[in-house]
Scaffold this motif. Structure first.
Motif, short mmCIF file in Angstrom:
data_model
loop_
_atom_site.label_atom_id
_atom_site.label_comp_id
_atom_site.label_asym_id
_atom_site.label_seq_id
_atom_site.Cartn_x
_atom_site.Cartn_y
_atom_site.Cartn_z
N ALA A 177 44.28 40.37 36.15
CA ALA A 177 45.60 40.84 36.57
C ALA A 177 45.78 40.73 38.09
O ALA A 177 46.87 40.42 38.56
N ASP A 178 44.71 40.97 38.83
CA ASP A 178 44.80 40.98 40.30
C ASP A 178 44.38 39.68 40.96
O ASP A 178 44.72 39.43 42.11
N HIS A 179 43.61 38.85 40.25
CA HIS A 179 43.06 37.64 40.86
C HIS A 179 43.62 36.35 40.28
O HIS A 179 43.50 35.30 40.91
N GLY A 180 44.20 36.41 39.07
CA GLY A 180 44.55 35.18 38.38
C GLY A 180 43.29 34.44 37.98
O GLY A 180 42.19 34.99 38.00
N ILE A 197 48.41 38.17 34.00
CA ILE A 197 48.31 38.06 35.47
C ILE A 197 49.52 38.72 36.14
O ILE A 197 50.66 38.51 35.73
N GLU A 198 49.25 39.51 37.16
CA GLU A 198 50.31 40.16 37.93
C GLU A 198 50.40 39.62 39.35
O GLU A 198 51.46 39.58 39.95
N ARG A 199 49.26 39.22 39.89
CA ARG A 199 49.20 38.71 41.27
C ARG A 199 47.95 37.85 41.42
O ARG A 199 47.07 37.88 40.57
N ARG A 200 47.90 37.11 42.52
CA ARG A 200 46.75 36.29 42.84
C ARG A 200 46.70 36.12 44.35
O ARG A 200 47.66 36.45 45.05
N HIS A 201 45.60 35.58 44.85
CA HIS A 201 45.43 35.36 46.29
C HIS A 201 45.45 33.86 46.57
O HIS A 201 44.86 33.08 45.82
N PHE A 202 46.11 33.47 47.66
CA PHE A 202 46.14 32.07 48.09
C PHE A 202 45.50 31.96 49.47
O PHE A 202 45.76 32.79 50.36
N ALA A 203 44.69 30.93 49.63
CA ALA A 203 44.07 30.68 50.93
C ALA A 203 45.14 30.35 51.97
O ALA A 203 46.17 29.75 51.66
#
Length: 324
Positions: free
Chosen positions: A277-280, A41-47
């Motif tokens: 990698a982009d979403h976790g 994982i490199e990044r993820r999105h948080f609400a």
């Protein structure tokens, strides 16, 4: 002739806030290299604050409907997978129903944690096969950032928020493995492993939402074995083998689990859709997210055999084989 559940359209939505691994470096005893090497994982999105699971789900659902060419009045129902609902009840699916302006049909939630979308897809397919519905919207949506223990570096770096959706339509097939649509499914659970991955809260226990707890090493050991077995089982039910698979779209939990499962099945990594990698790990949202991303990139061709598989808390695991 056999009724098959064919995917007409896919859609997804990711919150605007992108959280790189460096965000955790500033807050925990961890590094970008440590996170990447152990999870991919490199990044993820948080609400955003105030943004709910149903908000994400509605956005993904609208995108899938638009892609399918259908309008909401043509849907017979919604099956939604989530472990992070807006409220204890009503079901998130009913809020999606209202958000879409849908006033007929059914809407209900399925809870099988990271395997939730596979369970939801199998349930929607069963209803279509039984003639209870002709068109069903299947959604996976999560806001796992709301149940993280931000002091636990072994778990909080792994998860993200998002939603994905597919629209299924009943179409007639010949009843063999060349048909378009869902060919077979395989669902499994074993509650004796509950403490390997769970949330330490709930309505009838603590009266709180709780936080995620995981014994990562043990989950990893179960994952590769159980995922490869369920994948081979579902292919056997469809009268197919791993050599027939054009695309593996796995639950996006951990790049090492995905690689290990593909190797155990004898599948090259160029046949595997990877978005972790982009979403976790977006739990029940990860497979529909990956399906939608790959679809939007034009990676799936008509007639391709697509295999999905997932494992989550419970432990619950399963797979679905479908022809695009």
């Amino acid at each position: 002739m056999t009724r098959r559940s064919v995917i007409l359209g896919t859609g997804h939505y990711l919150p605007e806030r992108v959280v790189e691994n460096s965000w955790f470096e500033e807050r925990l005893d961890t590094t970008d290299e440590w996170i990447r090497s152990r999870s991919g994982i490199e990044r993820r999105h948080f609400a955003a604050e105030g943004q709910t699971t149903s908000d994400l789900a509605i956005r993904a659902a609208k995108a899938a409907l638009e892609k399918s060419g259908l309008n909401v009045d043509q849907l017979d129902g919604i099956v939604l997978a989530t472990s992070t609902p807006d409220f204890t009840f009503p079901a998130v699916a009913t809020m999606v129903q209202a958000g879409l302006g849908m006033t007929r049909g059914f809407a209900f939630d399925v809870q099988a944690v990271c395997a939730g979308f596979v369970f939801a897809l199998a349930n929607a397919d069963a209803m279509i096969r039984a003639g209870q519905a002709d068109r069903v919207l299947v959604v996976g949506a999560e806001t796992f950032s709301r149940i993280m223990d931000w002091t636990d570096r072994s778990t909080c770096v792994l998860f993200g928020d998002g939603a994905g959706a597919v629209v299924l339509e009943a179409q007639e097939g010949q009843g063999d493995s060349n048909d378009r649509g869902i060919l077979a499914s395989d669902l499994n659970s074993d509650g004796q492993y509950r403490e390997l991955l769970y949330v330490d809260g709930g309505v009838s226990s603590t009266g709180t939402a709780g936080q995620l707890r995981m014994q990562g090493n043990l989950v990893f050991r179960h994952a590769v074995d159980k995922l490869s077995k369920t994948a081979n089982t579902v292919l056997g039910r469809a009268g197919l083998s791993a050599s027939d698979v054009d695309w593996l779209v796995p639950h996006q939990a951990n790049a090492r689990i995905i690689t290990g499962t593909a190797q155990k099945m004898g599948l090259p990594m160029d046949k595997v859709v990877l978005t972790v990698a982009d979403h976790g790990n977006t739990s029940a949202a990860s497979i529909p997210l990956a399906l939608s991303v790959a679809d939007s990139q034009g990676r799936f061709k008509p007639g391709d055999l697509v295999l999905t598989e997932a494992i989550g808390g419970g432990l619950s695991w399963g797979s679905v084989a479908l022809r695009w």
